[in-house]
Structure formats: structure tokens, C-alpha cells
Scaffold this motif. Structure first.
Motif, PDB file in Angstrom:
ATOM      1  N   GLU A 186       0.800  -1.224   0.000  1.00 57.29           N
ATOM      2  CA  GLU A 186       0.000   0.000   0.000  1.00 57.29           C
ATOM      3  C   GLU A 186       0.831   1.271   0.000  1.00 57.29           C
ATOM      4  O   GLU A 186       0.304   2.379  -0.157  1.00 57.29           O
ATOM      5  CB  GLU A 186      -0.945   0.010   1.212  1.00 57.29           C
ATOM      6  CG  GLU A 186      -0.261   0.033   2.568  1.00 57.29           C
ATOM      7  CD  GLU A 186       0.011  -1.357   3.121  1.00 57.29           C
ATOM      8  OE1 GLU A 186       0.257  -1.473   4.345  1.00 57.29           O
ATOM      9  OE2 GLU A 186      -0.031  -2.330   2.323  1.00 57.29           O
ATOM     10  N   ARG A 187       2.159   1.134   0.113  1.00 51.91           N
ATOM     11  CA  ARG A 187       3.021   2.327   0.102  1.00 51.91           C
ATOM     12  C   ARG A 187       3.555   2.645  -1.293  1.00 51.91           C
ATOM     13  O   ARG A 187       4.107   3.727  -1.515  1.00 51.91           O
ATOM     14  CB  ARG A 187       4.193   2.144   1.078  1.00 51.91           C
ATOM     15  CG  ARG A 187       3.759   1.969   2.512  1.00 51.91           C
ATOM     16  CD  ARG A 187       4.965   1.758   3.418  1.00 51.91           C
ATOM     17  NE  ARG A 187       5.554   3.028   3.823  1.00 51.91           N
ATOM     18  CZ  ARG A 187       5.421   3.556   5.047  1.00 51.91           C
ATOM     19  NH1 ARG A 187       4.677   2.924   5.953  1.00 51.91           N
ATOM     20  NH2 ARG A 187       6.010   4.690   5.357  1.00 51.91           N
ATOM     21  N   PHE A 188       3.424   1.723  -2.252  1.00 49.74           N
ATOM     22  CA  PHE A 188       3.977   1.968  -3.584  1.00 49.74           C
ATOM     23  C   PHE A 188       3.293   3.149  -4.274  1.00 49.74           C
ATOM     24  O   PHE A 188       3.953   4.012  -4.853  1.00 49.74           O
ATOM     25  CB  PHE A 188       3.851   0.719  -4.462  1.00 49.74           C
ATOM     26  CG  PHE A 188       4.787  -0.388  -4.083  1.00 49.74           C
ATOM     27  CD1 PHE A 188       6.156  -0.187  -4.074  1.00 49.74           C
ATOM     28  CD2 PHE A 188       4.301  -1.639  -3.734  1.00 49.74           C
ATOM     29  CE1 PHE A 188       7.033  -1.206  -3.728  1.00 49.74           C
ATOM     30  CE2 PHE A 188       5.161  -2.668  -3.389  1.00 49.74           C
ATOM     31  CZ  PHE A 188       6.526  -2.453  -3.373  1.00 49.74           C
ATOM     32  N   ALA A 189       1.963   3.189  -4.251  1.00 47.45           N
ATOM     33  CA  ALA A 189       1.245   4.267  -4.929  1.00 47.45           C
ATOM     34  C   ALA A 189       1.566   5.631  -4.326  1.00 47.45           C
ATOM     35  O   ALA A 189       1.865   6.582  -5.071  1.00 47.45           O
ATOM     36  CB  ALA A 189      -0.257   3.997  -4.916  1.00 47.45           C
ATOM     37  N   PRO A 190       1.533   5.802  -2.989  1.00 38.57           N
ATOM     38  CA  PRO A 190       1.922   7.091  -2.424  1.00 38.57           C
ATOM     39  C   PRO A 190       3.368   7.475  -2.754  1.00 38.57           C
ATOM     40  O   PRO A 190       3.674   8.662  -2.952  1.00 38.57           O
ATOM     41  CB  PRO A 190       1.730   6.897  -0.915  1.00 38.57           C
ATOM     42  CG  PRO A 190       0.694   5.828  -0.801  1.00 38.57           C
ATOM     43  CD  PRO A 190       0.976   4.900  -1.951  1.00 38.57           C
ATOM     44  N   ASN A 193       1.198  13.159 -14.912  1.00 38.08           N
ATOM     45  CA  ASN A 193       1.303  11.962 -15.747  1.00 38.08           C
ATOM     46  C   ASN A 193       1.429  10.715 -14.877  1.00 38.08           C
ATOM     47  O   ASN A 193       1.738  10.781 -13.683  1.00 38.08           O
ATOM     48  CB  ASN A 193       2.519  12.062 -16.672  1.00 38.08           C
ATOM     49  CG  ASN A 193       2.379  13.157 -17.698  1.00 38.08           C
ATOM     50  OD1 ASN A 193       1.269  13.592 -18.008  1.00 38.08           O
ATOM     51  ND2 ASN A 193       3.498  13.623 -18.233  1.00 38.08           N
ATOM     52  N   ASP A 194       1.238   9.563 -15.499  1.00 33.57           N
ATOM     53  CA  ASP A 194       1.458   8.298 -14.798  1.00 33.57           C
ATOM     54  C   ASP A 194       2.926   8.190 -14.393  1.00 33.57           C
ATOM     55  O   ASP A 194       3.822   8.596 -15.147  1.00 33.57           O
ATOM     56  CB  ASP A 194       1.088   7.119 -15.703  1.00 33.57           C
ATOM     57  CG  ASP A 194      -0.416   7.014 -15.931  1.00 33.57           C
ATOM     58  OD1 ASP A 194      -1.190   7.359 -15.021  1.00 33.57           O
ATOM     59  OD2 ASP A 194      -0.811   6.584 -17.039  1.00 33.57           O
ATOM     60  N   LEU A 195       3.167   7.614 -13.232  1.00 34.17           N
ATOM     61  CA  LEU A 195       4.532   7.430 -12.740  1.00 34.17           C
ATOM     62  C   LEU A 195       4.753   5.946 -12.481  1.00 34.17           C
ATOM     63  O   LEU A 195       4.062   5.337 -11.660  1.00 34.17           O
ATOM     64  CB  LEU A 195       4.743   8.250 -11.466  1.00 34.17           C
ATOM     65  CG  LEU A 195       6.167   8.588 -10.997  1.00 34.17           C
ATOM     66  CD1 LEU A 195       6.932   7.363 -10.550  1.00 34.17           C
ATOM     67  CD2 LEU A 195       6.937   9.351 -12.052  1.00 34.17           C
ATOM     68  N   LEU A 196       5.695   5.362 -13.196  1.00 35.31           N
ATOM     69  CA  LEU A 196       6.030   3.947 -13.047  1.00 35.31           C
ATOM     70  C   LEU A 196       7.286   3.793 -12.200  1.00 35.31           C
ATOM     71  O   LEU A 196       8.274   4.506 -12.407  1.00 35.31           O
ATOM     72  CB  LEU A 196       6.269   3.309 -14.414  1.00 35.31           C
ATOM     73  CG  LEU A 196       5.110   3.354 -15.412  1.00 35.31           C
ATOM     74  CD1 LEU A 196       5.560   2.787 -16.750  1.00 35.31           C
ATOM     75  CD2 LEU A 196       3.916   2.581 -14.887  1.00 35.31           C
ATOM     76  N   GLN A 204       0.310  -4.659 -15.397  1.00 33.58           N
ATOM     77  CA  GLN A 204       0.422  -5.399 -14.151  1.00 33.58           C
ATOM     78  C   GLN A 204       0.322  -4.523 -12.910  1.00 33.58           C
ATOM     79  O   GLN A 204       0.069  -5.052 -11.809  1.00 33.58           O
ATOM     80  CB  GLN A 204       1.746  -6.172 -14.116  1.00 33.58           C
ATOM     81  CG  GLN A 204       1.838  -7.298 -15.118  1.00 33.58           C
ATOM     82  CD  GLN A 204       2.958  -8.261 -14.781  1.00 33.58           C
ATOM     83  OE1 GLN A 204       3.276  -8.491 -13.627  1.00 33.58           O
ATOM     84  NE2 GLN A 204       3.554  -8.839 -15.806  1.00 33.58           N
ATOM     85  N   TRP A 205       0.517  -3.211 -13.063  1.00 31.02           N
ATOM     86  CA  TRP A 205       0.502  -2.353 -11.866  1.00 31.02           C
ATOM     87  C   TRP A 205      -0.530  -1.233 -11.963  1.00 31.02           C
ATOM     88  O   TRP A 205      -1.451  -1.162 -11.155  1.00 31.02           O
ATOM     89  CB  TRP A 205       1.893  -1.777 -11.603  1.00 31.02           C
ATOM     90  CG  TRP A 205       1.986  -1.094 -10.277  1.00 31.02           C
ATOM     91  CD1 TRP A 205       1.766  -1.659  -9.053  1.00 31.02           C
ATOM     92  CD2 TRP A 205       2.291   0.285 -10.046  1.00 31.02           C
ATOM     93  NE1 TRP A 205       1.927  -0.720  -8.059  1.00 31.02           N
ATOM     94  CE2 TRP A 205       2.253   0.479  -8.629  1.00 31.02           C
ATOM     95  CE3 TRP A 205       2.616   1.357 -10.862  1.00 31.02           C
ATOM     96  CZ2 TRP A 205       2.524   1.717  -8.035  1.00 31.02           C
ATOM     97  CZ3 TRP A 205       2.881   2.596 -10.277  1.00 31.02           C
ATOM     98  CH2 TRP A 205       2.845   2.769  -8.890  1.00 31.02           C
ATOM     99  N   LEU A 206      -0.399  -0.367 -12.973  1.00 28.16           N
ATOM    100  CA  LEU A 206      -1.353   0.732 -13.101  1.00 28.16           C
ATOM    101  C   LEU A 206      -2.782   0.226 -13.281  1.00 28.16           C
ATOM    102  O   LEU A 206      -3.708   0.672 -12.589  1.00 28.16           O
ATOM    103  CB  LEU A 206      -0.977   1.635 -14.284  1.00 28.16           C
ATOM    104  CG  LEU A 206       0.243   2.545 -14.135  1.00 28.16           C
ATOM    105  CD1 LEU A 206       0.442   3.348 -15.416  1.00 28.16           C
ATOM    106  CD2 LEU A 206       0.116   3.472 -12.942  1.00 28.16           C
ATOM    107  N   GLY A 232      -1.378  -1.583  -6.742  1.00 30.05           N
ATOM    108  CA  GLY A 232      -1.141  -2.300  -5.494  1.00 30.05           C
ATOM    109  C   GLY A 232       0.270  -2.838  -5.450  1.00 30.05           C
ATOM    110  O   GLY A 232       1.239  -2.094  -5.558  1.00 30.05           O
ATOM    111  N   ALA A 233       0.405  -4.154  -5.315  1.00 30.34           N
ATOM    112  CA  ALA A 233       1.726  -4.781  -5.257  1.00 30.34           C
ATOM    113  C   ALA A 233       2.402  -4.714  -6.618  1.00 30.34           C
ATOM    114  O   ALA A 233       1.780  -4.957  -7.654  1.00 30.34           O
ATOM    115  CB  ALA A 233       1.591  -6.229  -4.810  1.00 30.34           C
ATOM    116  N   LEU A 234       3.688  -4.392  -6.609  1.00 25.31           N
ATOM    117  CA  LEU A 234       4.466  -4.416  -7.838  1.00 25.31           C
ATOM    118  C   LEU A 234       4.729  -5.862  -8.249  1.00 25.31           C
ATOM    119  O   LEU A 234       4.847  -6.744  -7.391  1.00 25.31           O
ATOM    120  CB  LEU A 234       5.800  -3.693  -7.643  1.00 25.31           C
ATOM    121  CG  LEU A 234       5.783  -2.165  -7.646  1.00 25.31           C
ATOM    122  CD1 LEU A 234       7.165  -1.638  -7.288  1.00 25.31           C
ATOM    123  CD2 LEU A 234       5.350  -1.620  -8.997  1.00 25.31           C
ATOM    124  N   PRO A 235       4.843  -6.120  -9.541  1.00 23.77           N
ATOM    125  CA  PRO A 235       5.174  -7.477  -9.977  1.00 23.77           C
ATOM    126  C   PRO A 235       6.586  -7.862  -9.549  1.00 23.77           C
ATOM    127  O   PRO A 235       7.439  -7.010  -9.346  1.00 23.77           O
ATOM    128  CB  PRO A 235       5.051  -7.393 -11.502  1.00 23.77           C
ATOM    129  CG  PRO A 235       5.256  -5.948 -11.826  1.00 23.77           C
ATOM    130  CD  PRO A 235       4.660  -5.197 -10.676  1.00 23.77           C
TER     131      PRO A 235
END
Length: 380
Positions: free
Chosen positions: A18-22, A35-38, A212-214, A219-222
Motif C-alpha cells: 500500500e506504500r507503492f502508490a503514495p 502523468n502516470d509514474l512507473l 500489471q501495476w497501473l 497495489g503490489a508491484l510485480p
């Protein structure tokens, strides 16, 4: 009694999903983008190659600005994907000029994308990003920017400049880990990116990471994320936000100005004479023709300097004085310049070390009523 075989860095807790998106949102704010951030689980070279792999395909026409060996790597990756690539090269170790860029741009009747590095740690230069961005917008092409050696040390307004794809790494001005990087992707860039044949489920595919992520709610990264790197990146961003981005940029600018002033006081003209083209993270200084570069650097390193040779064909023509991240402070700047001057003197080259030390000290702490060497506080 403590277990002698227990090492805290080998026992870090997992980085919570849950910390990846923030974390991505914090990086997006740093880049001033919506923009989207990967998040890329690898050093910035992996992120750069993933951009090239995802962008390049037969029928595309791409203008690639080459101001270091890294630009040549990108050219190879783009050609591997089948794109028609035109390289516009600056003289080794120097930035591209707007005139040279315009000439190359005019020679391309069809243009899909422009690729360039904002800053170059290889030689301590910055390219004229704002001027190039304006010209690219006029041609309605995608703009791809390698900002690894500029983010945090130079202003980078991704949305304001119209940058479609920006690649960053936290290991330089941000003082973060080298094992992670990030890519911002605009809405208009996504339709131009695709997973090439043979790259399905590949970490080199941005569209696969999007799927797989956006597309799954961030959520969880692959894969298996490196907890240490993500905790370290979060800590680096905490430190950045505590200092403030403007303060961080100005601290790097001040370090660069003090380094360049100190070199001139030594009697050395910096490699890049134009202040507008000089990096705030690295300052390059020339090596006299009759001096062995490796020996010169070894002598400077023995005195505690953060110094290294150039990269590529200019490797033995210059040395790089590093003042990024935690080194963008008075003690590091002073040590670098004084050590370089002392090394020059040891090899029989004139160098006024005392004058350089005085100028750098005055740059950081001007004496009340002192004349000469007046310093103007950097502003954005």
C-alpha cells in the motif's frame, strides 16, 4: 547476547504494497507532473532501455541528441527496435546548441519523437531543455528526457515543458539508492508505446508494467521488490521534503558556483565556460596535456576529494569534481578544489590553492564589508 551473525540490513521488513502508490505520487510531485509514474525495479540504465524498447518500432522517425556515450547507447536500443534514428551529435564533452538542434530538426520532414539527456554527469553539462522542448511541441512530436543527472539539482517541470516521457534516478542530487528508478508517461505517449514481439512479460516493457501495476490499481508491484531500496527511496524523499525542493536546487547551484569560482582562483578555466550550460551536480576541469590523468586523480583522491575521470573519448581530457546530494556542501566543495589544486601543483602545474580556498570560503561565508568576490545568492 546479540547474535554475531545477525545483520540489520539483511532483516528489513518487506515494503508494504500500500506504500507503492503514495511513493509514486511523491515522485510525480517532484517532477511537477500529473502523468502516470512507473516505479522501475532497477538502476536507471534499465529504465532508459525499457523506454527505448517500448517506444521503438519500424516506421518511427526519431531524433536522438547525443552529448555523451549514454546517448549512443540509446541510439543502439532504438535501432534494435527498428526505428529510423537520426543522431545529432555535439562535440565530445559539450552540450548541443539550439542552432545545431534546429538544423537537425529541419532535416527531418517526418518526426515522431525526440530523445535527449537534460544533464550529463559524464562531462558536467546541461542541455538547453526548455528551448528544445518548445521546438518539439511545435512539431507535435513526443519528447523523451533522461533527467537522471539533473533531477533535484535543476528545475524540472515535466508538465510545463510538455515532456512526454521522463526517466529519473534518485542516486545523484536526491542522495537516494541506485537500485531503483522511475519513468513518467503522458496520456498521449501511451498509445505510441507497445510491447514488442518477444518482450511479453518483460521488465523492459512499460506497457506490461502498466498492465500489471497501473491497470490493477497500483497495489503490489510485480516480481519481488527490493525492500531496502524502497525504504531508502522513501527516506531520501523524506529528507528532500524536509529541506524543500527549492532549497535543494539552490544548494546544488551554490556548490557549482563555488566550485567554478574556486577553479578560476586556482588559475584553471572550467571545462564548460558558459554558466548556462554547466551542471549543478558535477563540475569538469581540464587536465593539462603533459599530466597523467590517472596519477592526478590518485593524488586528489588521497586528499579526500570526490573526483573521477570523464567518460568516453574525453576520459583523460578532464576530471569531474562531484558535488551532488550530500556533497553539495562547503566541506566537499572546498576539499575537491583544494585537492585538485594540490595535485596539479605536485605535477608541476601552477595552482593558487590558498586563493581558491579563500574564494570558496567567501562564497559560503562572505566577510562583512569585504570587497571583491561578491556572491549573488542563487534564485530560481
Amino acid at each position: 547476547m546479540a547474535d554475531p551473525c545477525w545483520y540489520p540490513l539483511l532483516s528489513l521488513p518487506p515494503y508494504p504494497a500500500e506504500r507503492f502508490a503514495p511513493l509514486a505520487d511523491r515522485l510525480a510531485r517532484l517532477l511537477m507532473t500529473k502523468n502516470d509514474l512507473l516505479l522501475i525495479q532497477g538502476e536507471a540504465m534499465l529504465a532508459l532501455e525499457s523506454v527505448a524498447v517500448s517506444l521503438s518500432r519500424p516506421g518511427m522517425h526519431i531524433l536522438n541528441v547525443v552529448t555523451s556515450p549514454y546517448g549512443l547507447y540509446f541510439s543502439q536500443w532504438l535501432r534494435r527496435g527498428g526505428a529510423e534514428v537520426h543522431d545529432v551529435k555535439a562535440p565530445s564533452g559539450y552540450p548541443i546548441t539550439p542552432a545545431a538542434f534546429d538544423q537537425a530538426l529541419d532535416a527531418m520532414p517526418t518526426l515522431d519523437a525526440v530523445v535527449l539527456a537534460h544533464g550529463e554527469a559524464a562531462s558536467g553539462i546541461v542541455n538547453p531543455l526548455s528551448e528544445i522542448a518548445a521546438r518539439v511541441r511545435q512539431r507535435q512530436a513526443l519528447l523523451v528526457v533522461d533527467a537522471v543527472a539533473s533531477v533535484g539539482g535543476h528545475t524540472l517541470d515535466v508538465d510545463g515543458l510538455g515532456i512526454d516521457i521522463a526517466v529519473i534516478g534518485p542516486q545523484k542530487a536526491l542522495g537516494g539508492p541506485a537500485g531503483l528508478s522511475a519513468v513518467s508517461v503522458s496520456a498521449r505517449a501511451w498509445p505510441r508505446l507497445m510491447t514488442p514481439a518477444g518482450y511479453a512479460q518483460s521488465c523492459l516493457s512499460l506497457t506490461e508494467l502498466k498492465r500489471q501495476w497501473l491497470d490493477r490499481g497500483r497495489g503490489a508491484l510485480p516480481g519481488t521488490p527490493s525492500a531496502g531500496d524502497f525504504w531508502a527511496l522513501e527516506s531520501a524523499l523524506d529528507r528532500l521534503e524536509n529541506e524543500g525542493l527549492v532549497a535543494l536546487i539552490n544548494r546544488h547551484l551554490k556548490a557549482a558556483q563555488a566550485t567554478r569560482a574556486g577553479l578560476r582562483a586556482l588559475g584553471v578555466v572550467p571545462w564548460v565556460s558558459d554558466e548556462a550550460c554547466a551542471s549543478s551536480l558535477v563540475t569538469a576541469a581540464p587536465v593539462p596535456e603533459d599530466v597523467d590523468t590517472d596519477a592526478l586523480i590518485a593524488d586528489a583522491l588521497a586528499l579526500g576529494a570526490a573526483i573521477s575521470p570523464g567518460v568516453g573519448v574525453i576520459a583523460h581530457q578532464l576530471v569531474r569534481l562531484h558535488h551532488s546530494g550530500i556533497h553539495a556542501v562547503f566541506p566537499s566543495v572546498l576539499t575537491n578544489v583544494v585537492a585538485y589544486g594540490a595535485a596539479l601543483a605536485r605535477h608541476g602545474c601552477p595552482a593558487d590553492v590558498a586563493a581558491a580556498a579563500a574564494v570558496i570560503t567567501h562564497h559560503y561565508l562572505p566577510l562583512p564589508g569585504a570587497a571583491g568576490h561578491q556572491h549573488t545568492e542563487p534564485t530560481l
